[in-house]
Design a protein around this motif. Structure first.
Motif, PDB file in Angstrom:
ATOM      1  N   ALA A 100      67.718  33.165 142.753  1.00 47.04           N
ATOM      2  CA  ALA A 100      67.997  33.714 141.418  1.00 47.04           C
ATOM      3  C   ALA A 100      68.166  32.562 140.446  1.00 47.04           C
ATOM      4  CB  ALA A 100      69.254  34.573 141.442  1.00 47.04           C
ATOM      5  N   GLY A 101      67.568  32.715 139.279  1.00 42.33           N
ATOM      6  CA  GLY A 101      67.651  31.677 138.253  1.00 42.33           C
ATOM      7  C   GLY A 101      68.385  32.182 137.030  1.00 42.33           C
ATOM      8  N   ASP A 102      67.919  31.783 135.866  1.00 37.65           N
ATOM      9  CA  ASP A 102      68.533  32.163 134.584  1.00 37.65           C
ATOM     10  C   ASP A 102      67.992  33.501 134.081  1.00 37.65           C
ATOM     11  OD1 ASP A 102      70.092  29.873 134.266  1.00 37.65           O
ATOM     12  OD2 ASP A 102      68.458  28.753 133.336  1.00 37.65           O
ATOM     13  N   GLY A 103      68.820  34.184 133.300  1.00 36.32           N
ATOM     14  CA  GLY A 103      68.379  35.366 132.555  1.00 36.32           C
ATOM     15  C   GLY A 103      67.747  36.458 133.380  1.00 36.32           C
ATOM     16  N   GLY A 104      68.172  36.623 134.615  1.00 36.59           N
ATOM     17  CA  GLY A 104      67.645  37.704 135.440  1.00 36.59           C
ATOM     18  C   GLY A 104      66.368  37.366 136.182  1.00 36.59           C
ATOM     19  N   THR A 105      65.870  36.158 136.060  1.00 33.18           N
ATOM     20  CA  THR A 105      64.680  35.756 136.818  1.00 33.18           C
ATOM     21  C   THR A 105      65.068  35.598 138.285  1.00 33.18           C
ATOM     22  OG1 THR A 105      63.759  34.611 134.908  1.00 33.18           O
ATOM     23  CG2 THR A 105      62.870  34.004 137.055  1.00 33.18           C
ATOM     24  N   THR A 106      64.308  36.247 139.143  1.00 33.48           N
ATOM     25  CA  THR A 106      64.580  36.192 140.581  1.00 33.48           C
ATOM     26  C   THR A 106      63.275  35.961 141.329  1.00 33.48           C
ATOM     27  OG1 THR A 106      64.309  38.584 140.831  1.00 33.48           O
ATOM     28  CG2 THR A 106      66.564  37.762 140.449  1.00 33.48           C
ATOM     29  N   GLY A 107      63.415  35.701 142.606  1.00 36.81           N
ATOM     30  CA  GLY A 107      62.226  35.527 143.428  1.00 36.81           C
ATOM     31  C   GLY A 107      62.545  35.569 144.891  1.00 36.81           C
ATOM     32  N   SER A 108      61.490  35.586 145.684  1.00 33.07           N
ATOM     33  CA  SER A 108      61.636  35.529 147.137  1.00 33.07           C
ATOM     34  C   SER A 108      60.401  34.848 147.722  1.00 33.07           C
ATOM     35  CB  SER A 108      61.804  36.919 147.733  1.00 33.07           C
ATOM     36  OG  SER A 108      60.622  37.667 147.583  1.00 33.07           O
ATOM     37  N   VAL A 109      60.638  34.183 148.839  1.00 36.84           N
ATOM     38  CA  VAL A 109      59.569  33.495 149.552  1.00 36.84           C
ATOM     39  C   VAL A 109      59.579  33.981 150.990  1.00 36.84           C
ATOM     40  CG1 VAL A 109      58.585  31.262 150.203  1.00 36.84           C
ATOM     41  CG2 VAL A 109      59.973  31.442 148.133  1.00 36.84           C
TER      42      VAL A 109
END
Length: 157
Positions: A100-109
């Motif tokens: 999870a990053g800033d401002g609601g930016t998320t991801g998965s690998v």
């Protein structure tokens, strides 16, 4: 049969072979111990190697969709880089590593199993980034170079 029993049987046979019916003692040599063989680990062993490889396994090098990359903050990129490296290096196949990053930016690998290609350890990966409610998916194959860096195989991303 356990390991110590297997090791003791040849010694017992040698000791008994040293006996003779004439009562004359014979000299018996102990078996030669096998020397350990160095095995190269699948993952870097030093913290410095891991840190250096982590810094050079960059999402800017084809691990993330370029459209998502242009929308990501510095913190987003840092979190995505870390997740990408640790997923490739240590991840279990099919077990996504979330970030999870800033401002609601998320991801998965998510990564596949290790495969050996041209003497390099390689893995398929899927890196999904969610920015402003939109999913950006990048699939590819990455191989770990001798120095520990992971690079996307050209044509596979």
């Amino acid at each position: 049969m356990n390991r110590s029993t297997l090791f003791a049987l040849p010694l017992l046979a040698l000791a008994l072979a040293g006996c003779s019916s004439t009562g004359t003692p014979r000299t018996v040599q102990a078996p030669v111990q096998a020397q350990p063989v160095a095995v190269q680990p699948l993952v870097p062993t030093s913290a410095q190697t891991v840190q250096t490889a982590r810094l050079t396994t960059s999402i800017a090098n084809g691990f993330v969709d370029p459209a998502a990359l242009s929308l990501m903050s510095a913190k987003d990129s840092t979190e995505a880089n870390s997740a990408q490296f640790y997923a490739l290096q240590f991840g279990r196949p099919g077990a996504p590593r979330q970030w999870a990053g800033d401002g609601g930016t998320t991801g998965s690998v998510a990564v596949g199993p290790y495969v050996r290609v041209n003497n390099l350890d390689c893995r398929d990966f899927t890196h999904t980034v969610k920015v402003n409610g939109t999913d950006y998916v990048r699939k590819g194959t990455a191989c770990r170079e001798q120095n520990g860096n992971w690079n996307v195989v050209q044509g596979a991303a």
